[in-house]
Design an enzyme around this catalytic site. Structure first.
Site, short mmCIF file in Angstrom:
data_model
loop_
_atom_site.label_atom_id
_atom_site.label_comp_id
_atom_site.label_asym_id
_atom_site.label_seq_id
_atom_site.Cartn_x
_atom_site.Cartn_y
_atom_site.Cartn_z
N HIS A 58 -6.99 -5.95 2.02
CA HIS A 58 -5.87 -5.39 2.78
C HIS A 58 -5.30 -6.48 3.68
O HIS A 58 -6.04 -7.15 4.41
CB HIS A 58 -6.34 -4.25 3.69
CG HIS A 58 -6.89 -3.05 2.99
ND1 HIS A 58 -6.18 -1.87 2.85
CD2 HIS A 58 -8.10 -2.81 2.42
CE1 HIS A 58 -6.92 -0.96 2.23
NE2 HIS A 58 -8.10 -1.51 1.95
N HIS B 168 -10.12 -5.27 -3.44
CA HIS B 168 -8.79 -5.49 -2.86
C HIS B 168 -8.93 -5.95 -1.43
O HIS B 168 -9.78 -5.46 -0.69
CB HIS B 168 -7.92 -4.22 -2.95
CG HIS B 168 -8.61 -2.97 -2.53
ND1 HIS B 168 -9.54 -2.32 -3.32
CD2 HIS B 168 -8.50 -2.23 -1.41
CE1 HIS B 168 -9.98 -1.24 -2.70
NE2 HIS B 168 -9.37 -1.17 -1.52
N ASN C 65 -12.98 -3.26 2.31
CA ASN C 65 -13.91 -2.14 2.49
C ASN C 65 -14.88 -2.13 1.32
O ASN C 65 -14.47 -2.14 0.16
CB ASN C 65 -13.12 -0.82 2.54
CG ASN C 65 -12.26 -0.72 3.79
OD1 ASN C 65 -12.68 -1.13 4.88
ND2 ASN C 65 -11.06 -0.19 3.65
N ASP D 136 0.85 -1.19 0.00
CA ASP D 136 0.00 0.00 0.00
C ASP D 136 0.89 1.25 0.00
O ASP D 136 1.90 1.31 0.69
CB ASP D 136 -0.91 0.00 1.23
CG ASP D 136 -2.06 0.97 1.10
OD1 ASP D 136 -3.21 0.51 0.99
OD2 ASP D 136 -1.82 2.20 1.11
N ILE D 137 0.49 2.24 -0.77
CA ILE D 137 1.30 3.46 -0.90
C ILE D 137 1.28 4.29 0.39
O ILE D 137 2.17 5.10 0.63
CB ILE D 137 0.78 4.30 -2.10
CG1 ILE D 137 1.87 5.21 -2.64
CG2 ILE D 137 -0.47 5.09 -1.73
CD1 ILE D 137 1.56 5.78 -4.01
N GLY E 182 -15.42 3.24 3.75
CA GLY E 182 -14.23 3.99 3.31
C GLY E 182 -13.61 3.46 2.04
O GLY E 182 -12.43 3.74 1.76
#
Ligand code: 5GP
Length: 115
Positions: free
Chosen positions: A103, A101, A88, A31-32, A94
């Site tokens: 997380h 995706h 999400n 994750d960025i 959010g």
């Protein structure tokens, strides 16, 4: 067709990401904006917009996302200390990127319930 999401571009190799796993169906990358020492996103190459958009024919791919998430967690060394998998779905959760995706979050103690 709408504009391609950032994650589809990452899956196609059109924009860079720190990729930690890829095969013909799934890509995983860091994750960025990590929210934990380990924060990796696991996505299908094929667009499923969000989990609510998945259908009965997506079962194998959804299962694979979880198995890759587990494998990534093991390789990152957070399988024994624990980790959290998060999806999400929609505004209240959010969701920011319209490409499913998972997380993978770990490397620190997490609170429950989530914020
Ligand atoms: P969501 O809120 O949709 O569940 O999560 C989207 C995640 O994608 C966020 O954690 C955000 O930091 C991450 N993200 C957004 N844009 C990029 C990007 O261009 N590259 C990477 N590696 N992660 C991104």
């Amino acid at each position: 067709m709408g504009e391609e999401s950032i994650f589809l571009k990452i899956a196609k190799g059109e924009i860079p990401a720190k990729i930690v796993h890829q095969d013909d169906e799934v890509v995983a990358f860091r994750d960025i904006s990590p929210q934990a020492p380990v924060h990796i996103l696991v996505i299908p190459r094929r667009v499923i917009v969000r989990i609510d958009a998945a259908g009965p024919g997506d079962g194998d791919l959804l299962g694979k996302l979880l198995l890759v998430a587990r494998e990534v967690a093991r390789r990152e060394g957070i399988d024994k200390t624990g980790y959290r998998l998060v999806i999400n779905n929609g505004p209240d959760a959010g969701e920011a990127v319209p490409h499913l995706h998972v997380h993978v979050l770990g490397g620190r103690k997490m609170a429950w319930p989530p914020g």
